[in-house]
Design a protein around this motif. Structure first.
Motif, PDB file in Angstrom:
ATOM      1  N   TYR A  35     -12.566  -2.529   1.260  1.00  0.00           N
ATOM      2  CA  TYR A  35     -11.417  -2.970   1.939  1.00  0.00           C
ATOM      3  C   TYR A  35     -11.391  -4.395   2.134  1.00  0.00           C
ATOM      4  O   TYR A  35     -12.473  -5.149   2.186  1.00  0.00           O
ATOM      5  CB  TYR A  35     -11.109  -2.153   3.075  1.00  0.00           C
ATOM      6  N   ILE A  79      -6.265  -3.985   2.995  1.00  0.00           N
ATOM      7  CA  ILE A  79      -6.222  -3.794   1.576  1.00  0.00           C
ATOM      8  C   ILE A  79      -7.128  -2.722   1.432  1.00  0.00           C
ATOM      9  O   ILE A  79      -8.080  -2.891   1.807  1.00  0.00           O
ATOM     10  CB  ILE A  79      -6.249  -4.782   0.477  1.00  0.00           C
ATOM     11  N   GLN A 128      -3.494 -11.223  -3.964  1.00  0.00           N
ATOM     12  CA  GLN A 128      -3.961 -10.171  -4.135  1.00  0.00           C
ATOM     13  C   GLN A 128      -2.831  -8.608  -3.893  1.00  0.00           C
ATOM     14  O   GLN A 128      -2.711  -7.857  -4.572  1.00  0.00           O
ATOM     15  CB  GLN A 128      -4.864  -9.614  -3.175  1.00  0.00           C
ATOM     16  N   ALA A 131      -1.473  -5.651  -6.302  1.00  0.00           N
ATOM     17  CA  ALA A 131      -1.686  -4.167  -5.884  1.00  0.00           C
ATOM     18  C   ALA A 131      -0.711  -3.110  -6.320  1.00  0.00           C
ATOM     19  O   ALA A 131       0.385  -3.594  -6.775  1.00  0.00           O
ATOM     20  CB  ALA A 131      -1.483  -4.236  -4.307  1.00  0.00           C
ATOM     21  N   SER A 173     -17.310  -1.065  -6.129  1.00  0.00           N
ATOM     22  CA  SER A 173     -16.888  -2.541  -6.122  1.00  0.00           C
ATOM     23  C   SER A 173     -17.479  -3.009  -5.122  1.00  0.00           C
ATOM     24  O   SER A 173     -18.335  -2.522  -4.236  1.00  0.00           O
ATOM     25  CB  SER A 173     -15.296  -2.176  -5.349  1.00  0.00           C
ATOM     26  N   LYS A 175      -9.318   0.027  -1.446  1.00  0.00           N
ATOM     27  CA  LYS A 175      -9.596   0.063  -2.770  1.00  0.00           C
ATOM     28  C   LYS A 175      -9.917   1.414  -3.380  1.00  0.00           C
ATOM     29  O   LYS A 175     -10.861   1.897  -2.650  1.00  0.00           O
ATOM     30  CB  LYS A 175     -10.752  -0.956  -3.344  1.00  0.00           C
ATOM     31  N   ASP A 217      -7.728   0.511  -8.291  1.00  0.00           N
ATOM     32  CA  ASP A 217      -6.226   0.174  -7.818  1.00  0.00           C
ATOM     33  C   ASP A 217      -6.219   0.107  -6.368  1.00  0.00           C
ATOM     34  O   ASP A 217      -7.017   0.704  -5.578  1.00  0.00           O
ATOM     35  CB  ASP A 217      -5.369   1.537  -8.159  1.00  0.00           C
ATOM     36  N   GLU A 218      -5.457  -0.886  -5.847  1.00  0.00           N
ATOM     37  CA  GLU A 218      -5.555  -1.217  -4.523  1.00  0.00           C
ATOM     38  C   GLU A 218      -4.063  -1.006  -3.688  1.00  0.00           C
ATOM     39  O   GLU A 218      -3.120  -0.710  -4.555  1.00  0.00           O
ATOM     40  CB  GLU A 218      -5.731  -2.615  -4.140  1.00  0.00           C
TER      41      GLU A 218
END
Lengths: 140, 140, 140, 140, 140, 140, 140, 140, 140, 140
Positions: free
Chosen positions: G71, G134, G114, G118, G67, G136, G24-25
């Motif tokens: 960020y 952002i 994006q 979020a 990931s 993550k 989740d961001e």
């Protein structure tokens, strides 16, 4: 009432103006606009004119200098023999704060479409023809 | 907007006026009244004066002929050297519809107490001193 | 109850009529209309007929002169041997206020579709066949 | 609409009538009653008379045989020279279902007090003087 | 409890039955139906059988005579060696009120699809196989 | 963000400041104040100090000149050997806008009591001892 | 306030950070970001800078090691002659906890897109250009 | 607490398990699952492991014998060198109640997709890798 | 439906039974009880008898062994010549689980008063006279 | 899950702990406590013991050093021959963080009364007798 905030602006309207971000748009509509059907958020200012409200809002609200237009109006429908003199009034009010502000004219249904995507619609008691206006928020 | 309903009245205000019954009271307050703390229901009419609203409301709203008073004002506080000239304006507006209307003067804290029991408070942009008024609904 | 507002209209209905804008549509439906499934907003007037309500609403509600039609009816289904006499009553009520009002007949399922997009559905106790009617709001 | 349920009764009213228990009271009020201020639950039947609604409700609603009274009326205020003829109508409607029903007359402010404790207030369009009535629910 | 309304029906169920219009459908489901996931509105009648409820509902609820079917059942899945004897019971209950009622058999997933579009799902304690039934509302 | 409104003030805080009326009080509390238990309305400004917020609020918020005090502080508890130096900072900020402002010192539990009756509590990240302050709204 | 939780973080923000799951961001936006229009959930931290908040959040919030990026930043628009020096500050803060953290640069409208997906947007008082970031969430 | 209901199950979880129907699915997720973003309904059981909860739930919850699978697991991602030993524990717990239960392995993103369609997600404190499990409800 | 939980119990009822604590009381009322006016929480079980529900509830619900009474009944009103035979049925059901259970008889208005303080009222379709019962929750 | 926050604590619990102020009290109750009837706010931690939760909470939660007691227990009822050994466990957990913590013993009904005034009740799965505990929040 608070100092520096024009008394014509309601608390909920000021809250919404504060929550808007860069590029968000506000429709200030005339009294007959289908605001409650179209608007994502609707604020009412029954009995006031658009110029009164526009002037008060622009004391607080920065217009978007990065956009190709700072405000938008609804183009006169072809065949409609109307000269929307109220536009001059809008232009003067806006130019006091933003001398170089550019307007975009939108065809009637494009204007409705644009209003559906707007942050909010402020419905007024304005009865002048073609009295709706969209303003785009800038940064501080 | 609808025919016969003054455009200064908001939809929620008209709904509340319709819901009020015999003997229920409406406070039309000035801009500095602590309406949001005191009122059971609060409706806002930022930027409008009391006379504008009072006149529009009385086009629809019957006053209570069975009560000893039809409207109430806040008594001038002892030692306060003020002549509330706006009361004359109120009186004229009311007498156009109700020539025999009786006023009741309430001491400041009695006025607040009465307002807490009122059906609703309509807060306006009025800035005249002693500009608050209570009107009592009659029957049709 | 208020002066000038027909007593058959409920407070919530008047609020909704006030909130409607230019071009917004109101369905006044018969007692069997699937209003609660179809309507974006539903107001009930159980036990009243459409003519009673239509007459009262038109005392306040302007029809849209800029549209090609001012009201719409559901076309009689092919093979259905019905003469909707109530339409004459509707026509008379409407023409008292709007002598040149134009009607649009919509095929049954088009009528349902149109109703889904309407601002509100007012469901009544009307039992006459083909008793549903759509009215389109104009400007003041 | 459903079979056996009078069409004048709205869905929310029938739900409330079903939810009421033994000894719970329903106020069926006239058009000017301060229902929205006093009532614990308020149902509206704008434009209908009390007799129409009373008759329809009593098709479903049993009166309380164990109570000293089955319904209550507001006593005529002393000095008020009114003969509430509508009471005869109420009496006839009630006696069709409950030949031995007893009435209780309550002084005006006692009636208001009683209404505050009632399960619900059904406000109607009745304009006859002294037209308010309270009915007490029995068992099945 | 009210006269004429079977006591097995809850207040919220009767309200929903009243709100349904011409052509709206009600699913009366068995105890294992995924009602809470599928239904637009869900009413519960835990511990009761479908026949008890169907019988009570049809005392009030008119079936749709204008439709090609008045009720629908879920077709036995191919290869499933079940004889849904409860269908006979349904048929008898329905024919007491509607001697000519027509049934439509829907393939299992069509039945689910249809249920998603229904006005409401009434979930029961029924445990008979293939015990779900859809009824279509008519006019009065 | 809007012009003229300090960016430290959140939209909901400004809305509440606008809704406050003459004589209404705002508590600006330290980080450990039991705001969520005591406050009628609670706004959070985690991580900010009282002086930062007080200064920003007073750019908009008029103090009550008609009251015997314009702000209140919590009296040092007897036996507590603390010199609340932050009070000097408060005093300076307030005097820039209101040179004659009067303070009222309230005993600890009186201060809590007063806070319960306040319009709102703004809880901050302030960690200075005796850092709570109440300000009283005036008129414009 | 609690031990171990930086006091700049509001209770609702910590609750949301706890509810976020792997992948989740969170968008930590500048003061002019259209957060209220775009964000699925919006938390406000008016008056604080991004570095203050980023540092405090990373004391609690693990970044996603699985990931390809930990960020993301908004790519400088072509032709825009800006050197976003605040990025260095971000990089340092992140590397204290995650020395190998990878950044992803997103084209402006990709960044907005994006952000719409979020988990939440935390809007700050940051006024540095290209100040949005952002992050993550990883696992513990 | 009630007899027969394992005390680890919260009231809201039992309510949801009861509301689920034939074929509805429950995700019992690990502590890092993005449950709040993905789940239609989310129930929390912070601090408990999946086996504890799975065992307690299966005391009440029947698995679907008519489906090709009774539970589902997330397939190990290619190249990920993990042996999810917790699966053996799951298998044993399930086989005590359902000796013939079949598992379905879903590719990671298929598993997320399936979870979005599930009736609910129960998020736990489980930290074992590949610890998420979906169970499918049967009939009684 | 779940294993071990009697199917007559609705999900919301089981949730409430779980939430009740030591000493909390549940009223299981007859069909005419004024449950919706008196009860803090109301659950409906229209069409079921008290013995059916009492039996099912006691499969899950422990009675309070530490109290002087485990259940309560409404004393027969003086002069009322009724022998509440249903009490024998209640007694048998309770004694199967709690052989030593003590009853408390409460005067009619004491019973109502007690019911107002109860955790919840479960209204049933029971029509036997003096059919109301209060049960007091114990510990596990 | 977040770093530094024990995973047994739910997001809503942490939010509430953060919102509590100086002197506010939290009840950590056993599984049979009437939390849902008594508590102003109720958080559930079904299946966990009080020591597990107390230990985790005290990692974040400061006790009130200015109060005459830092935590409270329910006094053993006279004549009850119980030695609450779990209190030793509580004492050890508390003393690790607060070596000088003072306990206050409250008579059973005083304990209930105190709990009604508490900020929140956290109900656990604890089954030890006299297992309820109140902790009082301090400052940071």
């Amino acid at each position: 009432m608070l100092k520096k905030i024009p008394s014509i602006l309601s608390p909920i309207l000021v809250k919404i103006l504060m929550e808007m971000g860069h590029g968000d748009e506000l429709v200030i509509s005339d009294a007959n606009f289908p605001a409650e059907r179209i608007g994502q958020r609707v604020v009412r200012a029954d009995g006031h004119t658009v110029p009164e409200l526009l002037k008060a809002i622009l004391e607080l609200f920065p217009l978007d200098k990065y956009s190709e237009y700072q405000y938008a109006l609804m183009e006169v429908v072809k065949g409609d023999d109307v000269e929307p003199v109220i536009w001059n009034e809008y232009s003067e009010i806006i130019q006091q704060e933003h001398p170089d502000a550019q307007v975009k004219y939108m065809e009637r249904f494009d204007f409705y479409k644009q209003s559906e995507g707007a942050f909010a619609v402020l419905i007024t008691g304005e009865t002048a023809l073609y009295g709706n206006i969209i303003i785009k928020k800038g940064v501080i």
